[in-house]
Design an enzyme around this catalytic site. Structure first.
Site, PDB file in Angstrom:
ATOM      1  N   GLU A 168       0.820  -1.206   0.000  1.00 19.84           N
ATOM      2  CA  GLU A 168       0.000   0.000   0.000  1.00 19.84           C
ATOM      3  C   GLU A 168       0.858   1.261   0.000  1.00 19.84           C
ATOM      4  O   GLU A 168       0.515   2.247  -0.662  1.00 19.84           O
ATOM      5  CB  GLU A 168      -0.932   0.001   1.214  1.00 19.84           C
ATOM      6  CG  GLU A 168      -2.022  -1.053   1.171  1.00 19.84           C
ATOM      7  CD  GLU A 168      -2.960  -0.903  -0.014  1.00 19.84           C
ATOM      8  OE1 GLU A 168      -3.054   0.211  -0.569  1.00 19.84           O
ATOM      9  OE2 GLU A 168      -3.603  -1.894  -0.392  1.00 19.84           O
ATOM     10  N   GLN A 173       1.021   7.022  -5.237  1.00 17.25           N
ATOM     11  CA  GLN A 173       1.647   7.845  -6.283  1.00 17.25           C
ATOM     12  C   GLN A 173       2.401   7.026  -7.330  1.00 17.25           C
ATOM     13  O   GLN A 173       3.173   7.591  -8.113  1.00 17.25           O
ATOM     14  CB  GLN A 173       2.621   8.870  -5.666  1.00 17.25           C
ATOM     15  CG  GLN A 173       2.064   9.675  -4.507  1.00 17.25           C
ATOM     16  CD  GLN A 173       1.012  10.663  -4.936  1.00 17.25           C
ATOM     17  OE1 GLN A 173       0.936  11.033  -6.090  1.00 17.25           O
ATOM     18  NE2 GLN A 173       0.166  11.081  -4.005  1.00 17.25           N
ATOM     19  N   TYR A 254      -6.226   5.952   5.115  1.00 15.51           N
ATOM     20  CA  TYR A 254      -6.440   4.976   4.050  1.00 15.51           C
ATOM     21  C   TYR A 254      -5.639   3.692   4.291  1.00 15.51           C
ATOM     22  O   TYR A 254      -6.176   2.582   4.246  1.00 15.51           O
ATOM     23  CB  TYR A 254      -6.055   5.570   2.688  1.00 15.51           C
ATOM     24  CG  TYR A 254      -5.826   4.492   1.669  1.00 15.51           C
ATOM     25  CD1 TYR A 254      -6.895   3.789   1.141  1.00 15.51           C
ATOM     26  CD2 TYR A 254      -4.533   4.133   1.270  1.00 15.51           C
ATOM     27  CE1 TYR A 254      -6.694   2.763   0.234  1.00 15.51           C
ATOM     28  CE2 TYR A 254      -4.326   3.124   0.371  1.00 15.51           C
ATOM     29  CZ  TYR A 254      -5.411   2.440  -0.151  1.00 15.51           C
ATOM     30  OH  TYR A 254      -5.210   1.416  -1.030  1.00 15.51           O
ATOM     31  N   ASP A 272      -9.224   5.761  -1.378  1.00 13.75           N
ATOM     32  CA  ASP A 272      -8.133   6.432  -2.086  1.00 13.75           C
ATOM     33  C   ASP A 272      -8.737   7.305  -3.184  1.00 13.75           C
ATOM     34  O   ASP A 272      -9.958   7.489  -3.249  1.00 13.75           O
ATOM     35  CB  ASP A 272      -7.137   5.415  -2.642  1.00 13.75           C
ATOM     36  CG  ASP A 272      -7.729   4.547  -3.750  1.00 13.75           C
ATOM     37  OD1 ASP A 272      -8.959   4.629  -3.989  1.00 13.75           O
ATOM     38  OD2 ASP A 272      -6.967   3.794  -4.389  1.00 13.75           O
ATOM     39  N   CYS A 349     -18.579   2.879 -18.994  1.00 11.86           N
ATOM     40  CA  CYS A 349     -19.799   2.505 -18.284  1.00 11.86           C
ATOM     41  C   CYS A 349     -20.416   1.222 -18.826  1.00 11.86           C
ATOM     42  O   CYS A 349     -21.097   0.501 -18.085  1.00 11.86           O
ATOM     43  CB  CYS A 349     -20.811   3.644 -18.350  1.00 11.86           C
ATOM     44  SG  CYS A 349     -20.278   5.136 -17.459  1.00 11.86           S
ATOM     45  N   CYS A 358     -25.779   3.024  -9.632  1.00 14.10           N
ATOM     46  CA  CYS A 358     -25.050   4.275  -9.883  1.00 14.10           C
ATOM     47  C   CYS A 358     -26.013   5.418 -10.161  1.00 14.10           C
ATOM     48  O   CYS A 358     -26.776   5.388 -11.127  1.00 14.10           O
ATOM     49  CB  CYS A 358     -24.084   4.094 -11.054  1.00 14.10           C
ATOM     50  SG  CYS A 358     -23.092   5.560 -11.409  1.00 14.10           S
TER      51      CYS A 358
END
Length: 618
Positions: A168, A173, A254, A272, A349, A358
């Protein structure tokens, strides 16, 4: 009219109530996201007391309304039925007029919430091995009835928590494809947290070379030593997210949630950047999820409610009394996987397994049946305190017009479809990118184009969520790098500050060039000589230097900085010596005869490559 609406909507925003003691107000907010996904306040975010704050007239909000909003916020993410108004999608033609309750997750609705949650978990189970992440392993059920050898169980949990922790931190980044090889090499060298705690700090930095954000490596090493030496932890990371965040240096909200959920099976949220985007679309939140604290807090609260609901779901054969399982970890990873592969900034999608839950997908579908309307003025009492006003020109968006036109064509009489389909095809070209001449005609192909256009337009609508923030321009800088060689062939290096860019790494003595104007090679040479003379003036005894020349330039791009390093070669001559076994300009410095093994950043290593290419290496 639109301007008045925007003003009224913005004035209806509410902010969380402040505590009655120790009141402060924030001025000059400049927020950024840390490596751990937590929003941090910039240096110009000044805390001032209310007595010192400028007296500005504040809009009064009734106590009744504040109480109502707090009550809605507290119940928003509780499982239960969705009201009729909350089940209907809001659309741009009505200004996306909605109340806060609209953002109640359909994942938590009473009738189909479990089905929606199962859809995401089933999808993740089917794709979890596709990207071959070596840190994704089977969950270890620590139930006492399953383990007689408790020492062995502790050893397994200790190693598993360590593996997830390292993965993690590395993934912050950094792309997955890059991290995989680094993680494997790291685990080969330090397979347990105890091996890492015993490692040399320079070796840890060297192993991190190329991953960037080198302070992460330093924090990991220091934290490993602390966890191993701690009388309570004794090498095993805590299982509760709150304890991880409070006790382990460098572990934020996180990472704490990820370790707690993935390793220990606890209902801890993992949010995140990918999850912020996914949930903003699932909840229909049109706002800035990077810097708006109330929005970030709302999404974290939603994530906590969702993982709690998932943890309480029961699958066949599970112990109904158990409070832990593999579901929280699978759920958190599923949201991240969805955000990194499908619900990306440019979403696909048509491939999403949870379009039924959604909000944004539902809005896009509803647009097809909604004619364009004049945007009405929304009632302040009905305005959502989280969402920003929707863009004023959305109703004239050609993609949304194409959606409405597609619906019109589908409902048209057979003798009308041929004429209207020509218009639909042209509208579709705007966002499918296929030239009209290359499109074969035919009934089946027309239906395929129609479906393709619909899905593409829905995805383009989803791209609006969350609100995009303008990126800061990349700063441009130039450095002069001085490679100073001693008579024995060794080179002078010094360590960078412990905080900031490339923290704690070694480098050749360098000097920044003024940002105001570009320097010529001649000017850079003079600056390099002055810089080296300053070093000699403080430390040299009977020594002079020879400027060999400028060997070339190395461009290097950071996320916020475009740096060009101009490499100058120097040799020391004379019978004396340069005493730098200590500090140089207040920073640790020394001579090294093996630059290859030093912990240097990738850009500085490229400067060393220029030195070697010019024949000045070992």
């Amino acid at each position: 009219m639109a301007g008045k609406r925007a003003a009224r909507l913005s004035s209806s925003k509410i902010t969380p109530s402040q505590p009655k003691t120790g009141k402060t107000t924030r001025r000059g907010r400049n927020t950024s996201r840390s490596d751990d996904g937590v929003v941090k306040i910039g240096e110009d975010d000044i805390l001032v007391s209310e007595a010192e704050a400028p007296s500005t007239k504040r809009r009064k909000v009734s106590n009744a309304r504040a109480s109502r909003d707090n009550a809605v916020l507290s119940s928003l993410f509780a499982a239960g039925p969705i009201t009729a108004s909350g089940s209907e999608p809001c659309v741009p033609s009505t200004g996306r007029r909605h109340s806060l309750s609209y953002h109640k997750p359909l994942f938590l609705c009473e009738d189909r919430g479990y089905e929606h949650r199962r859809s995401l978990l089933s999808w993740f189970d089917s794709v979890s091995a596709a990207r071959a992440m070596p840190w994704r392993k089977a969950w270890i059920d620590a139930s006492p009835a399953l383990h007689r050898d408790h020492d062995r169980l502790r050893e397994q949990l200790e190693r598993r928590a360590y593996e997830v922790w390292i993965s993690e931190i590395m993934l912050q980044q950094t792309r997955v494809a890059v991290v995989v090889d680094y993680w494997r090499r790291w685990m080969d060298r330090w397979p347990t947290i105890r091996h890492l705690a015993a490692a040399d700090a320079e070796d840890v930095l060297a192993a991190w070379r190329g991953l960037g954000y080198y302070s992460r490596a330093t924090r990991i090493h220091e934290a490993a030593k602390m966890v191993v030496q701690d009388g309570t932890m004794k090498g095993l990371l805590p299982s509760a997210a709150a304890d991880l965040e409070a006790k382990v240096p460098g572990v934020g909200r996180y990472t704490a949630g990820a370790i707690s959920a993935i390793v220990f099976g606890r209902a801890a949220p993992m949010v995140d950047g990918n999850v912020l985007r996914v949930l903003s679309r699932q909840l229909g939140i049109y706002a800035n999820v990077k810097t708006d604290k109330k929005v970030i807090d709302a999404i974290w609260a939603a994530a906590a409610a969702l993982v709690e609901a998932v943890s309480q779901d029961r699958e066949n054969g599970e112990d109904p009394e158990s409070s832990v399982s593999n579901r929280p970890g699978r759920w958190g990873q599923a949201l991240m996987e969805l955000g990194s592969t499908i619900c990306t900034p440019r979403p696909s999608c048509a491939l999403c397994p949870v379009t039924a839950s959604c909000r944004v997908y539902g809005e896009a579908k509803a647009i097809m049946s909604q004619p364009a309307k004049t945007d009405p003025v929304a009632d302040i009492e009905d305005a959502c305190p989280i969402c920003e006003p929707f863009e004023e020109d959305v109703d004239q968006d050609p993609e949304l017009e194409a959606l409405r036109e597609e619906k019109t064509i589908a409902n048209a009489q057979p003798d009308q479809r041929r004429e209207k389909s020509k218009q639909m095809t042209l509208a579709a070209f705007a966002f499918t990118g296929t030239p009209p001449a290359k499109r074969p005609l035919g009934k089946d192909n027309a239906a395929g184009r129609q479906a393709e256009a619909r899905q593409e337009a829905i995805s383009n609508y989803a791209r609006r969520f969350p609100i995009k923030t303008a990126k800061k321009p990349v700063r441009v800088e130039e450095d002069i790098v001085c490679a100073i060689q001693r008579h024995d062939g060794s080179y002078l290096i010094h360590r960078r500050p412990e905080k900031g860019l490339l923290a704690g790494l070694w480098e050749f003595p360098s000097k920044s060039v003024s940002e105001t104007a570009k320097c010529s090679q001649r000017q850079r040479t003079e600056m390099a000589k002055v810089h080296v003379a300053g070093i000699l003036g403080r430390k040299a005894t009977g020594m002079k230097f020879q400027h060999v020349g400028e060997l070339g330039s190395v461009p290097w791009l950071f996320s916020h900085l475009k740096l060009t390093m101009h490499v100058h070669m120097f040799r020391l001559v004379g019978e004396g010596d340069l005493d730098c076994e200590g500090t140089l300009a207040g920073r640790p410095a020394r001579w090294t005869s093996d630059v290859e093994r030093e912990s240097m950043g990738t850009g500085m290593r490229k400067c060393w490559d220029l030195v070697k290419a010019a024949g000045h290496g070992p």
